[in-house]
Design a protein around this motif. Structure first.
Motif, PDB file in Angstrom:
ATOM      1  N   ILE A   1      26.869  32.344  35.763  1.00  0.00           N
ATOM      2  CA  ILE A   1      28.199  32.398  35.156  1.00  0.00           C
ATOM      3  C   ILE A   1      29.280  32.107  36.190  1.00  0.00           C
ATOM      4  O   ILE A   1      30.224  31.345  35.934  1.00  0.00           O
ATOM      5  CB  ILE A   1      28.418  33.776  34.494  1.00  0.00           C
ATOM      6  N   GLU A   2      29.144  32.720  37.378  1.00  0.00           N
ATOM      7  CA  GLU A   2      30.121  32.485  38.434  1.00  0.00           C
ATOM      8  C   GLU A   2      30.102  31.027  38.876  1.00  0.00           C
ATOM      9  O   GLU A   2      31.152  30.421  39.155  1.00  0.00           O
ATOM     10  CB  GLU A   2      29.854  33.404  39.618  1.00  0.00           C
ATOM     11  N   GLY A   3      28.895  30.418  38.915  1.00  0.00           N
ATOM     12  CA  GLY A   3      28.805  28.997  39.264  1.00  0.00           C
ATOM     13  C   GLY A   3      29.506  28.112  38.245  1.00  0.00           C
ATOM     14  O   GLY A   3      30.195  27.147  38.602  1.00  0.00           O
ATOM     15  N   LEU A   4      29.335  28.438  36.971  1.00  0.00           N
ATOM     16  CA  LEU A   4      30.021  27.676  35.910  1.00  0.00           C
ATOM     17  C   LEU A   4      31.527  27.821  36.030  1.00  0.00           C
ATOM     18  O   LEU A   4      32.278  26.849  35.872  1.00  0.00           O
ATOM     19  CB  LEU A   4      29.546  28.157  34.538  1.00  0.00           C
ATOM     20  N   ARG A   5      31.992  29.019  36.297  1.00  0.00           N
ATOM     21  CA  ARG A   5      33.428  29.230  36.446  1.00  0.00           C
ATOM     22  C   ARG A   5      33.982  28.434  37.633  1.00  0.00           C
ATOM     23  O   ARG A   5      35.070  27.839  37.550  1.00  0.00           O
ATOM     24  CB  ARG A   5      33.709  30.720  36.638  1.00  0.00           C
ATOM     25  N   GLN A   6      33.212  28.414  38.735  1.00  0.00           N
ATOM     26  CA  GLN A   6      33.651  27.670  39.912  1.00  0.00           C
ATOM     27  C   GLN A   6      33.738  26.187  39.609  1.00  0.00           C
ATOM     28  O   GLN A   6      34.710  25.505  40.002  1.00  0.00           O
ATOM     29  CB  GLN A   6      32.683  27.911  41.066  1.00  0.00           C
ATOM     30  N   ARG A   7      32.750  25.644  38.859  1.00  0.00           N
ATOM     31  CA  ARG A   7      32.783  24.223  38.526  1.00  0.00           C
ATOM     32  C   ARG A   7      33.954  23.891  37.605  1.00  0.00           C
ATOM     33  O   ARG A   7      34.571  22.832  37.703  1.00  0.00           O
ATOM     34  CB  ARG A   7      31.451  23.818  37.872  1.00  0.00           C
ATOM     35  N   VAL A   8      34.280  24.832  36.686  1.00  0.00           N
ATOM     36  CA  VAL A   8      35.431  24.614  35.801  1.00  0.00           C
ATOM     37  C   VAL A   8      36.715  24.549  36.619  1.00  0.00           C
ATOM     38  O   VAL A   8      37.589  23.689  36.399  1.00  0.00           O
ATOM     39  CB  VAL A   8      35.511  25.734  34.732  1.00  0.00           C
ATOM     40  N   ARG A   9      36.855  25.453  37.588  1.00  0.00           N
ATOM     41  CA  ARG A   9      38.067  25.450  38.415  1.00  0.00           C
ATOM     42  C   ARG A   9      38.167  24.174  39.240  1.00  0.00           C
ATOM     43  O   ARG A   9      39.243  23.576  39.372  1.00  0.00           O
ATOM     44  CB  ARG A   9      38.055  26.688  39.319  1.00  0.00           C
ATOM     45  N   GLU A  10      37.011  23.744  39.800  1.00  0.00           N
ATOM     46  CA  GLU A  10      37.025  22.524  40.596  1.00  0.00           C
ATOM     47  C   GLU A  10      37.340  21.311  39.739  1.00  0.00           C
ATOM     48  O   GLU A  10      38.086  20.409  40.163  1.00  0.00           O
ATOM     49  CB  GLU A  10      35.672  22.353  41.287  1.00  0.00           C
ATOM     50  N   ALA A  11      36.794  21.274  38.529  1.00  0.00           N
ATOM     51  CA  ALA A  11      37.079  20.149  37.637  1.00  0.00           C
ATOM     52  C   ALA A  11      38.550  20.132  37.244  1.00  0.00           C
ATOM     53  O   ALA A  11      39.169  19.064  37.163  1.00  0.00           O
ATOM     54  CB  ALA A  11      36.198  20.249  36.379  1.00  0.00           C
ATOM     55  N   ALA A  12      39.118  21.299  37.018  1.00  0.00           N
ATOM     56  CA  ALA A  12      40.531  21.350  36.639  1.00  0.00           C
ATOM     57  C   ALA A  12      41.417  20.865  37.776  1.00  0.00           C
ATOM     58  O   ALA A  12      42.408  20.150  37.547  1.00  0.00           O
ATOM     59  CB  ALA A  12      40.907  22.784  36.259  1.00  0.00           C
TER      60      ALA A  12
END
Length: 275
Positions: free
Chosen positions: A249-260
């Motif tokens: 879950i934390e990895g997914l959140r990190q990827r979302v932030r990086e994509a944004a």
């Protein structure tokens, strides 16, 4: 599903109010299931020991014990009747008498009929009741004495399957040790509800857990320690799965932030809840 095979001893565990005593009452035929069926082998005799003893207070101790052994006395009486009948039976009737006699004697022997008097003395001594006068009224007994008389009467019946709800209540250390040995060598089956881990370790070969939320049953092979170890292993595996899920879950959140940040570098990153 719950199954109890011949000679098997199963401990029933679960939180208070999960339905352990209800399960025993269902097996004993005292309650009817809301759904599903309960199937017993033909001619199966069940012996049920509830937490609240049901000995008739109007009887005397000797009467309770005699009544417990009544089925064996009836078998013994039938044997004597058949023996007399065979002594004077003609050739045509003899085979039927012999067949019934063989069946009756087999049942009598399987239930320890030939050693009944010795077994009465053994059970009373084991439960600390040897000094209890046989002509004493049940009403005059203490709660602990009444409980042990009830247990003695049940064991003397030697049914095909024992259904015991907290049988260690009111037993001292000596009687408890005797009961452990008795059950370990019991020829029939037994389903035992108990909170006493040491007692279960010494008497059962499987554990059935009643879930306090779903009331579903899970079966574990081995004694209570084996069950506890299996539960600990399950807990460790659950914690490991949970930790991996949190990492994912934390990895997914990190990827979302990086994509944004890569799409709109000058905008504030979205909140996790929005993501």
């Amino acid at each position: 599903a719950f199954t109890l095979e011949p000679g098997e001893r199963v401990g029933i565990v679960g939180a208070n109010g999960s339905g352990k005593s209800t399960l025993l009452r269902l097996l004993a035929g005292i309650m009817s299931p809301d759904r599903g069926t309960i199937v017993c082998a033909s001619h199966l005799e069940l012996g049920y020991l509830p937490q609240s003893m049901l000995v008739d207070s109007d009887k005397i101790v000797g009467g309770v014990l005699a009544e417990a052994a009544g089925a064996l006395r009836e078998l013994e009486g039938r044997m004597r009747t058949l023996e007399a009948a065979m002594a004077s039976a003609g050739e045509a009737a003899l085979p039927a008498f012999l067949a019934e006699y063989g069946d009756v004697t087999a049942r009598f022997e399987a239930r320890g009929g030939y050693a009944l008097d010795h077994r009465i003395d053994m059970v009373l001594a084991g439960l600390g009741l040897s000094a209890l006068a046989r002509d004493r009224s049940v009403a005059s007994l203490s709660g602990g004495e009444r409980a042990r008389v009830s247990l003695a009467a049940l064991l003397l019946r030697q049914p095909d399957a024992l259904l015991l709800d907290e049988p260690t209540n009111h037993l001292d250390a000596s009687a408890l040790e005797w009961l452990e040995g008795y059950l370990a060598g019991y020829p029939g089956a037994a389903a035992i509800v108990s909170h006493d881990r040491r007692f279960l370790n010494r008497t059962v070969t499987a554990i059935v857990e009643v879930d306090d939320a779903s009331h579903e049953l899970r079966r574990f092979t081995g004694d209570y320690d084996a069950y506890a170890e299996a539960k600990r292993t399950e807990r460790v595996r659950w914690e490991e799965r949970y930790a991996r899920q949190q990492e994912e879950i934390e990895g997914l959140r990190q990827r979302v932030r990086e994509a944004a940040r890569s799409v709109a570098p000058h905008r504030r990153p979205p909140k996790d809840s929005f993501a």
